[in-house]
Design a protein around this motif. Structure first.
Motif, PDB file in Angstrom:
ATOM      1  N   CYS A  70      -7.579 -25.725   7.706  1.00 16.23           N
ATOM      2  CA  CYS A  70      -8.539 -25.927   8.732  1.00 16.23           C
ATOM      3  C   CYS A  70      -7.999 -25.168   9.920  1.00 16.23           C
ATOM      4  O   CYS A  70      -8.759 -24.428  10.690  1.00 16.23           O
ATOM      5  CB  CYS A  70      -8.920 -27.188   8.933  1.00 16.23           C
ATOM      6  N   ASP A  71      -6.749 -25.315  10.321  1.00 18.01           N
ATOM      7  CA  ASP A  71      -5.943 -24.740  11.657  1.00 18.01           C
ATOM      8  C   ASP A  71      -6.195 -23.359  11.470  1.00 18.01           C
ATOM      9  O   ASP A  71      -6.568 -22.333  12.321  1.00 18.01           O
ATOM     10  CB  ASP A  71      -4.538 -25.162  11.720  1.00 18.01           C
ATOM     11  N   ALA A  72      -5.682 -22.798  10.311  1.00 18.21           N
ATOM     12  CA  ALA A  72      -5.939 -20.994  10.043  1.00 18.21           C
ATOM     13  C   ALA A  72      -7.424 -20.676  10.110  1.00 18.21           C
ATOM     14  O   ALA A  72      -7.762 -19.650  10.823  1.00 18.21           O
ATOM     15  CB  ALA A  72      -5.171 -20.909   8.660  1.00 18.21           C
ATOM     16  N   ALA A  73      -8.286 -21.554   9.685  1.00 19.55           N
ATOM     17  CA  ALA A  73      -9.895 -21.245   9.773  1.00 19.55           C
ATOM     18  C   ALA A  73     -10.150 -21.029  11.397  1.00 19.55           C
ATOM     19  O   ALA A  73     -10.833 -20.351  11.992  1.00 19.55           O
ATOM     20  CB  ALA A  73     -10.607 -22.247   9.080  1.00 19.55           C
ATOM     21  N   GLY A  79     -12.730 -18.357  11.243  1.00 20.91           N
ATOM     22  CA  GLY A  79     -13.435 -18.824   9.935  1.00 20.91           C
ATOM     23  C   GLY A  79     -13.281 -17.756   8.949  1.00 20.91           C
ATOM     24  O   GLY A  79     -13.485 -17.737   8.078  1.00 20.91           O
ATOM     25  N   LEU A  80     -12.471 -16.589   9.511  1.00 17.36           N
ATOM     26  CA  LEU A  80     -12.279 -15.528   8.407  1.00 17.36           C
ATOM     27  C   LEU A  80     -11.335 -15.946   7.212  1.00 17.36           C
ATOM     28  O   LEU A  80     -11.602 -15.547   6.256  1.00 17.36           O
ATOM     29  CB  LEU A  80     -11.515 -14.243   9.235  1.00 17.36           C
ATOM     30  N   VAL A  81     -10.579 -16.877   7.764  1.00 13.20           N
ATOM     31  CA  VAL A  81      -9.860 -17.657   6.718  1.00 13.20           C
ATOM     32  C   VAL A  81     -10.315 -18.743   6.341  1.00 13.20           C
ATOM     33  O   VAL A  81     -10.537 -19.625   7.441  1.00 13.20           O
ATOM     34  CB  VAL A  81      -8.177 -17.910   6.926  1.00 13.20           C
ATOM     35  N   ALA A 126     -19.033 -23.906   7.478  1.00 11.29           N
ATOM     36  CA  ALA A 126     -18.868 -25.223   6.625  1.00 11.29           C
ATOM     37  C   ALA A 126     -17.625 -25.845   6.693  1.00 11.29           C
ATOM     38  O   ALA A 126     -17.333 -27.086   6.500  1.00 11.29           O
ATOM     39  CB  ALA A 126     -19.405 -24.941   5.379  1.00 11.29           C
ATOM     40  N   TRP A 127     -16.577 -24.846   6.764  1.00 16.53           N
ATOM     41  CA  TRP A 127     -15.217 -25.487   6.768  1.00 16.53           C
ATOM     42  C   TRP A 127     -14.928 -26.214   8.014  1.00 16.53           C
ATOM     43  O   TRP A 127     -14.190 -27.382   7.868  1.00 16.53           O
ATOM     44  CB  TRP A 127     -14.090 -24.277   6.985  1.00 16.53           C
ATOM     45  N   ARG A 128     -15.644 -26.214   9.112  1.00 20.96           N
ATOM     46  CA  ARG A 128     -15.732 -27.263  10.283  1.00 20.96           C
ATOM     47  C   ARG A 128     -16.056 -28.479   9.636  1.00 20.96           C
ATOM     48  O   ARG A 128     -15.740 -29.663  10.413  1.00 20.96           O
ATOM     49  CB  ARG A 128     -16.634 -26.830  11.266  1.00 20.96           C
ATOM     50  N   GLY A 134      -5.706 -20.732  -1.390  1.00 25.41           N
ATOM     51  CA  GLY A 134      -5.254 -19.416  -1.611  1.00 25.41           C
ATOM     52  C   GLY A 134      -3.755 -19.064  -0.789  1.00 25.41           C
ATOM     53  O   GLY A 134      -2.978 -19.758  -0.968  1.00 25.41           O
ATOM     54  N   SER A 135      -3.800 -17.967  -0.147  1.00 22.47           N
ATOM     55  CA  SER A 135      -2.642 -17.721   0.470  1.00 22.47           C
ATOM     56  C   SER A 135      -2.108 -18.479   1.545  1.00 22.47           C
ATOM     57  O   SER A 135      -0.935 -18.789   1.750  1.00 22.47           O
ATOM     58  CB  SER A 135      -2.760 -16.146   0.711  1.00 22.47           C
ATOM     59  N   VAL A 136      -3.077 -19.255   2.311  1.00 23.58           N
ATOM     60  CA  VAL A 136      -2.581 -20.186   3.219  1.00 23.58           C
ATOM     61  C   VAL A 136      -1.527 -21.378   2.706  1.00 23.58           C
ATOM     62  O   VAL A 136      -0.563 -21.559   3.068  1.00 23.58           O
ATOM     63  CB  VAL A 136      -3.477 -20.760   4.097  1.00 23.58           C
ATOM     64  N   GLY A 137      -2.090 -21.752   1.546  1.00 23.67           N
ATOM     65  CA  GLY A 137      -1.357 -22.823   0.903  1.00 23.67           C
ATOM     66  C   GLY A 137       0.113 -22.361   0.265  1.00 23.67           C
ATOM     67  O   GLY A 137       0.806 -23.065   0.286  1.00 23.67           O
ATOM     68  N   LYS A 138       0.048 -20.979  -0.118  1.00 23.17           N
ATOM     69  CA  LYS A 138       1.396 -20.571  -0.498  1.00 23.17           C
ATOM     70  C   LYS A 138       2.149 -20.337   0.457  1.00 23.17           C
ATOM     71  O   LYS A 138       3.513 -20.709   0.465  1.00 23.17           O
ATOM     72  CB  LYS A 138       1.459 -19.306  -1.307  1.00 23.17           C
ATOM     73  N   ALA A 139       1.959 -19.836   1.707  1.00 25.04           N
ATOM     74  CA  ALA A 139       2.696 -19.902   2.870  1.00 25.04           C
ATOM     75  C   ALA A 139       3.198 -21.032   3.445  1.00 25.04           C
ATOM     76  O   ALA A 139       4.466 -21.216   3.471  1.00 25.04           O
ATOM     77  CB  ALA A 139       1.952 -18.938   4.035  1.00 25.04           C
TER      78      ALA A 139
END
Length: 180
Positions: free
Chosen positions: A79-82, A87-89, A129-131, A152-157
């Motif tokens: 959510c921080d990345a979003a 919202g691009l991520v 909607a992520w908000r 996705g990739s945020v989870g892997k990082a």
């Protein structure tokens, strides 16, 4: 005479893991920590495991679900990345990815012998909607109705960082970790 190995590569989370340490003597312990942490992340945060907390949260979208603190932490990062990307991520692309045919691990997709034509997915969730993802730091989440999580990739990082921190805390050794 061969130099002692300070790095290794193995598979986890549907991708490769590259792990390097400064001192060769620390490699075995670092790999043990990495495998344990990644097994915990997979068991909790995988979209491809019906028994994961993430899958349970997706099945009960619209309702509060008690989850492991690992999923709470992963969702906070997602959510921080979003927020940071406007919202691009977006951590709510799970349904669209399934509609595109990404409904199982890459290894299983590679094993498919047939060529499949996949229609363009239905429109995704409202881009904001992520908000509406709700997180209770005590161990519960609420995914908006009619959406599904995919870290996705945020989870892997995030998982790579988690492994590096775990190695530092457990072994007092710095490590370089790459997931995919």
């Amino acid at each position: 005479m061969n130099a002692p190995t300070r790095h290794t590569r193995f598979d986890a989370l549907g991708t490769y893991v590259f792990l390097a340490v400064r001192r060769p003597v620390a490699l075995r312990g670092a790999e043990r920590v990495a495998r344990r942490v990644l097994a915990d992340v997979d068991a909790t945060c995988s979209r491809f495991r019906a028994d994961s907390d993430l899958s349970m949260a997706n099945r009960h979208a619209g309702s509060w679900v008690d989850v492991d603190p690992l999923l709470v932490a992963a969702l906070e990062v997602a959510c921080d990345a979003a927020r940071r990307t406007g919202g691009l991520v977006n951590p709510l692309l799970g349904r669209q990815l399934v509609q595109l045919g990404y409904d199982r691990d890459f290894d299983q997709l590679r094993d498919c012998a047939e060529q499949v034509t996949i229609p363009w997915p239905e429109p995704g969730p409202d881009t904001d909607a992520w908000r509406e993802i709700a997180i209770d730091p005590a161990g519960a989440v609420r995914v908006p109705a009619d959406t599904a999580l995919d870290l996705g990739s945020v989870g892997k990082a995030w998982a790579a960082d988690l492994v590096a921190v775990g190695i530092e805390q457990e072994l007092g050794e710095p490590a370089v970790v790459s997931l995919g």
